[in-house]
Design a protein around this motif. Sequence first.
Motif, mmCIF file in Angstrom:
data_model
loop_
_atom_site.group_PDB
_atom_site.id
_atom_site.type_symbol
_atom_site.label_atom_id
_atom_site.label_comp_id
_atom_site.label_asym_id
_atom_site.label_seq_id
_atom_site.Cartn_x
_atom_site.Cartn_y
_atom_site.Cartn_z
ATOM 1 N N ASN A 335 12.521 21.095 7.980
ATOM 2 C CA ASN A 335 11.225 21.647 7.620
ATOM 3 C C ASN A 335 10.379 20.593 6.905
ATOM 4 O O ASN A 335 9.185 20.460 7.168
ATOM 5 C CB ASN A 335 11.404 22.863 6.713
ATOM 6 C CG ASN A 335 11.894 24.065 7.513
ATOM 7 O OD1 ASN A 335 11.831 24.048 8.748
ATOM 8 N ND2 ASN A 335 12.387 25.070 6.829
ATOM 9 N N VAL A 338 9.355 18.175 9.414
ATOM 10 C CA VAL A 338 8.287 18.778 10.201
ATOM 11 C C VAL A 338 7.002 18.780 9.376
ATOM 12 O O VAL A 338 5.915 18.502 9.877
ATOM 13 C CB VAL A 338 8.701 20.199 10.637
ATOM 14 C CG1 VAL A 338 7.502 21.005 11.080
ATOM 15 C CG2 VAL A 338 9.704 20.105 11.784
ATOM 16 N N ASN A 343 4.266 20.065 11.904
ATOM 17 C CA ASN A 343 5.023 20.846 12.878
ATOM 18 C C ASN A 343 4.257 21.041 14.170
ATOM 19 O O ASN A 343 4.737 21.674 15.091
ATOM 20 C CB ASN A 343 5.498 22.170 12.264
ATOM 21 C CG ASN A 343 4.338 23.025 11.833
ATOM 22 O OD1 ASN A 343 3.194 22.569 11.870
ATOM 23 N ND2 ASN A 343 4.611 24.241 11.458
ATOM 24 N N LYS A 636 7.974 24.906 16.002
ATOM 25 C CA LYS A 636 7.350 23.616 16.295
ATOM 26 C C LYS A 636 6.531 23.718 17.562
ATOM 27 O O LYS A 636 6.938 24.399 18.505
ATOM 28 C CB LYS A 636 8.457 22.565 16.480
ATOM 29 C CG LYS A 636 9.291 22.393 15.263
ATOM 30 C CD LYS A 636 10.606 21.776 15.649
ATOM 31 C CE LYS A 636 11.673 22.237 14.681
ATOM 32 N NZ LYS A 636 12.947 21.641 15.037
#
Length: 724
Positions: A335, A338, A343, A636
């Motif tokens: 995360n 990302v 993301n 994503k």
Amino acid sequence: TRGVEHLKEKLISQAQEVSRLRSELGGTDLEKHRDLLMVENERLRQEMRRCEAELQELRAKPAAPCTGCEHSQESTQLRDRLSQLQLEVAENKGLLSELNLEVQQKTDRLAEVELRLKDCLAEKAQEEERLSRRLRDSHETIASLRAQSPPIKYVIKTVEVESSKTKQALSESQARNQHLQEQVAMQRQVLKEMEQQLQSSHQLTAQLRAQIAMYESELERAHGQMLEEMQSLEEDKNRAIEEAFARAQVEMKAVHENLAGVRTNLLTLQPALRTLTNDYNGLKRQVRGFPLLLQEALKSVKAEIGQAIEEVNSNNQELLRKYRRELQLRKKCHNELVRLKGNIRVIARVRPVTKEDGEGPEATNAVTFDPDDDSIIHLLHKGKPVSFELDKVFSSQASQQDVFQEVQALITSCIDGFNVCIFAYGQTGAGKTYTMEGTPENPGINQRALRLLFSEVQEKASDWEYTITVSAAEIYNEALRDLLGQEPQEKLEIRLCPDGSGQLYVPGLTEFQVQSVEDINKVFEFGHTNRTTEFTNLNEHSSRSHALLIVTVRGVDCSTGLRTTGKLNLVDLAGSERVGKSGAEGSRLREAQHINKSLSALGDVIAALRSRQGHVPFRNSKLTYLLQDSLSGDSKTLMVVQVSPVEKNTSETLYSLKFAERVRSVELGPGSRRTELGSWSSQEHLEWESACQTPQPSARAHSAPGSGTTSRPGSIRRKLQPSA
Ligand code: ADP
Ligand code: MG
């Protein structure tokens, strides 16, 4: 006359005596006795012969080699036989002594008889003498009587003369005399006979004596013979006994030797036996103690196992805890990554110039790249160079594999339970379908993604159990259709899950479980066929609809039971080319409006997500609404902006790149997001064309990423200046 009478009587008694003697001495008795003796003798002889034969037999019997008890048996047999023989001998001896006694008796009797005979003879001689004397006396008397005869005659005469009575008496006397004389003569004859008889009797006696002597000698001889036989028998017996004894001794010796050997063996065996016994006793004790020992061992082993299991359990628990923590950490890291990377990533892919682009100045290449930076793309639009910075730019030389390499990480994150969206954006003919579907010889992301998922899932098969399902749908004019369903024309609705999870689902959307590449091919083929039969001009139709391939990866961790669900949405968007208000009418306009609306909505949603706005307008289009789950949260998104390189498409290319850059550079900072981001209304999308045609949007587009990147923390992207 009285004397005559007496003589007569005497004679009769004599005769009787003689006859008695005769009968007593009678040849018949002696003969009988002799015969008896002879028979007895014969019997004895036979007995002897039998004994001899037996002896012979005994001698002839081969001395069998002495072997154990057989010899002793034979020996006992021999002893038995011997004792039998001894018994017989004793019997014979008894018989012999009996016979001897008998003979003695007979001899005694004979002697007695002889004595009596002698007596008789003597008496007879006496009697004879007496008789002869008497006879002589009688003669003398007769002579004297004769001498006295004249007187007698005279007397007679006188008698005759005197009386007839006397004469009769005389004649009677004379007759009597005559008779007596006769009798005397007869007596004499009898005497003579008797004498003769006596003679013969004597002879007979002599004869008998000789015979008796003979018998006696024979008896003696027989006795001697018998003694001899007995002696020899005794000797044989003794010999046999000795032999048997010797044999028995030899055997005994052998047995003794054996016994000695056995004894020594026994002596040597005894210690062994003792140790064996000790061992046995020890073993017995051990065996007796074994169950207890076993129980104890089992108990301790059980305890150990239990402890080990507990340890393993706690270890497992610990590992599980660690694993979960790692998983969490990984997710957190991901995360974070990302978040750092964004993301939502945007890449550009430039297709090569094709024959369809035609010839001439319109078909010239207007796109160039930065050899040092693969995130820069230069576009020459109406003589002016414009540069864009994206996450990555693929030139026309990039292969399907190169592109796939870039998206691979996203696809595999699906297995870990992340939702992924990959969009192909761009004007019609820019290569969206080529990138997503590819050709049979050179497949695109769709097929490669599924292949990758299969292989990844197989690698994790030892710990995880995965199921991969596929759905295919299209959105045309804001209507959702199932491309794998039996009735593709049917419009599907998107609904909220009734379980209150807030998740969306499409009732009636077909889901195929796929296990191999062959299954995928079948699914794609089926989807194609559905699409082809539904629309006469597929190319045109497909360019005006969004095609979605939804891959769901569901996994269960075999050890923990942990469940994950990841969704991979592969979207071939409708053509992004703008249709001018004036140039479009009727259905074409409606189509364009729908497309613009949904693409604007997509842009809005992505922008809202990137700027972390409280409200994300998912419901503004079917596409965003359908992909709501896959766009929000940890999911994503990758947007592949397809670019046509030729001169004639530069306007659309410019528009696409601007869209891409805008999407990508949406500010994430919480303070600035709302001010910097405006909402992209479908109207705005539609009217973009006019704005894009002026150089200002280009500058605007440029300025936007500029401000975005600078404010983005951790960004190291170069600020690019237009090359012109
Ligand atoms: P879109 O789906 O965006 O309308 P297509 O994928 O149909 O565009 O591509 C149009 C044409 O260009 C097709 O003939 C396709 O084969 C070709 N094409 C697109 N991209 C490439 C590429 N990277 N390499 C080779 N040919 C391509
Ligand atoms: Mg296409």
